[in-house]
Scaffold this active site. Structure first.
Site, PDB file in Angstrom:
ATOM      1  N   CYS A 251       0.839  -1.204   0.000  1.00 15.21           N
ATOM      2  CA  CYS A 251       0.000   0.000   0.000  1.00 15.21           C
ATOM      3  C   CYS A 251       0.872   1.251   0.000  1.00 15.21           C
ATOM      4  O   CYS A 251       1.606   1.479  -0.956  1.00 15.21           O
ATOM      5  CB  CYS A 251      -0.988  -0.039   1.166  1.00 15.21           C
ATOM      6  SG  CYS A 251      -2.339   1.131   0.978  1.00 15.21           S
TER       7      CYS A 251
ATOM      8  N   HIS B 180      -3.701  -4.831  -0.138  1.00 11.18           N
ATOM      9  CA  HIS B 180      -3.193  -5.401   1.113  1.00 11.18           C
ATOM     10  C   HIS B 180      -3.249  -6.923   1.027  1.00 11.18           C
ATOM     11  O   HIS B 180      -4.300  -7.510   1.311  1.00 11.18           O
ATOM     12  CB  HIS B 180      -4.045  -4.932   2.290  1.00 11.18           C
ATOM     13  CG  HIS B 180      -3.820  -3.506   2.656  1.00 11.18           C
ATOM     14  ND1 HIS B 180      -2.846  -3.115   3.543  1.00 11.18           N
ATOM     15  CD2 HIS B 180      -4.416  -2.370   2.230  1.00 11.18           C
ATOM     16  CE1 HIS B 180      -2.860  -1.800   3.667  1.00 11.18           C
ATOM     17  NE2 HIS B 180      -3.805  -1.314   2.875  1.00 11.18           N
TER      18      HIS B 180
ATOM     19  N   GLU C  71      -2.118  -8.964   3.075  1.00 12.63           N
ATOM     20  CA  GLU C  71      -2.363  -9.493   4.433  1.00 12.63           C
ATOM     21  C   GLU C  71      -3.835  -9.442   4.800  1.00 12.63           C
ATOM     22  O   GLU C  71      -4.241  -9.996   5.817  1.00 12.63           O
ATOM     23  CB  GLU C  71      -1.507  -8.724   5.449  1.00 12.63           C
ATOM     24  CG  GLU C  71      -2.010  -7.353   5.880  1.00 12.63           C
ATOM     25  CD  GLU C  71      -1.722  -6.239   4.873  1.00 12.63           C
ATOM     26  OE1 GLU C  71      -1.285  -6.540   3.748  1.00 12.63           O
ATOM     27  OE2 GLU C  71      -1.948  -5.061   5.226  1.00 12.63           O
TER      28      GLU C  71
END
Lengths: 205, 254
Positions: A81, A186, A188
């Site tokens: 990001c 993202h 994650e």
């Protein structure tokens, strides 16, 4: 595989750590560039504004350390990001600010091409790979990943744009130059596909 | 194409998961952690977690508990309740929040929104607005879990917050919340027309059809709680329904 997550006071560190642990990495979070000696992978997370983030990185000497590690030692780096945007030469959020300059390009604001497109770009959107790359192994082209951002990376060289996403026309959602990589989304927070991408990053040579 | 998000909302009070009707008559509907685990397993698009008593009790967010929850949450999560300053936001982001939701504090100190946007980026600042219909058919914003009238109109207030740097608006109808009678579509229109940032509709969802209506009236995402707590509907079924109606939704691999 030991992964160093850079702590410069503004990342969503807990989620990134947890996801890399799930991907099988040994994770350590550090705010001291001298810890980099033990790292096999470098992760630059990011929530925040470009200008403040660069200031925070410079304050601790991370800017020089990251460049040294990436360019001289060939340490694979993943920017996430804002962390991806910081890889650029120049950011425009909060005034023109010099970035890490690891991938030639600028970071500018997303501009809607029709009235229905709202900024920030928040939610799940497709990632279309521009060609094969080991970062994308086992992930289907056009898989949805989670985005939340108002700015985007415009790489100078087309070959550094590894994937694009359809929004505001289209923007570059994955950049890469050698082993320096960055995702605007993202991983994650992108469930299974995101986890797979992190695992792929751990395997990159 | 950007997908329309379906967002379960989890409200908690003293660790327990609760759900009320019209911001009142709260009933306990379970514990938070198992709910987060189930939603993560089901790959929901996002979650909203709100501590509904922190502001009234003048409490700090409970960082330790939130960090434990975030550990189990592999989907994007917005955390709110009791946020009054930048340091709290920093700590919540550090605990694993992807976005924070600010409600009451925005009326008292609007510069919290602009400072948070400058420091952490607009993308993680959600302004939550609770609104109630007035006698003449307009709407008014209420702070402190719907207790205190603010004199602000939701559309104008949303626009003002966008100007300060808010990245998203969560608009909740106080009267319809928990009733499962459908969203307040007029309220959604009033807000979506005034801003160019994404708007999450909340309050009143009782069926996938209600969600479709909210989206057709401009909502970029739909939040809901009761429908998931008290009916057999799952976010995945809602997704399937919306997909069949031509709404772009995320298709997950099973």
């Amino acid at each position: 595989m030991s992964v160093l997550i850079i702590d410069y006071g503004m990342g969503n560190l807990a989620s990134v750590r947890r996801a890399f642990e799930e991907a099988g990495a040994h994770v350590f979070i550090s705010n001291d560039p001298s810890d980099m000696a033990d790292a096999e992978r470098l992760v630059l997370p990011g929530v925040g504004a470009f200008h403040d983030a660069m200031e925070a990185l410079r304050e601790k000497g991370w800017d020089k350390a990251i460049k040294q590690a990436a360019l001289k030692d060939g340490l694979p780096v993943l920017g996430i990001c804002l962390g991806m945007q910081l890889l650029a030469e120049m950011g425009t959020e909060g005034g023109e600010t010099q970035g890490l300059g690891l991938i030639p390009g600028r970071v500018i604001r997303l501009e809607p091409v029709h009235g229905k497109e709202r900024i920030p770009h928040v939610g799940w959107n497709e990632v279309h790979f521009q060609g094969p790359h080991s970062l994308f192994d086992g992930i289907e082209k056009g898989t949805d990943f989670y985005f939340v951002h108002s700015y985007h990376f415009v790489p100078h060289d087309k070959e550094n744009a590894l994937a694009i996403t359809p929004y505001c026309g289209s923007f570059v959602s994955v950049v890469g130059r050698g082993t320096v990589l960055g995702t605007q989304f993202h991983p994650e927070k992108s469930s299974k596909a995101g986890l797979r991408l992190l695992k792929n990053f751990l395997k990159i040579k | 194409m950007l997908k329309t998000r379906i967002i379960p909302t989890l409200l908690w009070k003293n660790i327990g998961l609760v759900k009320g009707i019209g911001f009142d008559s709260w009933r306990r509907v379970g514990t938070v952690l198992p709910a987060i685990k189930v939603y993560t397993m089901r790959e929901v698009d996002e979650l909203i977690l709100l501590d509904i008593t922190a502001t009234d009790e003048m409490r700090e967010p409970d960082y330790e508990t939130i960090a434990d929850w975030a550990q189990e949450c592999f989907v994007p999560v917005t955390i709110g309740g009791g946020i009054r300053n930048l340091e709290q936001i920093r700590r919540l982001l550090r605990c694993g929040a992807d976005k924070v939701s600010i409600n009451s504090a925005a009326y008292e100190q609007p510069n919290l929104i602009s400072e948070a946007a400058k420091r952490f980026g607009s993308q993680c600042v959600v302004v939550s607005i609770d609104a109630r219909k007035t006698a003449n058919g307009d709407y008014e914003c209420y702070s402190h879990s719907g207790r205190l009238p603010t004199g602000k109109r939701p559309g104008e207030w949303a626009r003002f917050c966008e100007g300060l740097g808010a990245g998203e608006i969560l608009i909740t109808s106080i009267e319809l919340d928990g009733t499962m009678q459908g969203y307040d579509l007029k309220l959604i229109e009033e807000v979506t027309r005034q801003v160019s940032i994404p708007v999450i509709a909340s309050g009143g969802a009782g069926s996938p059809q209600h969600m479709l209506e909210a989206i057709q009236h401009g909502a970029n995402a739909v939040a809901a709680a009761s429908i998931f707590h008290f009916t057999e509907q799952t976010p995945a079924q809602v997704r399937d329904f919306l997909f069949s109606q031509g709404i772009p939704v995320r298709r997950t691999v099973t």
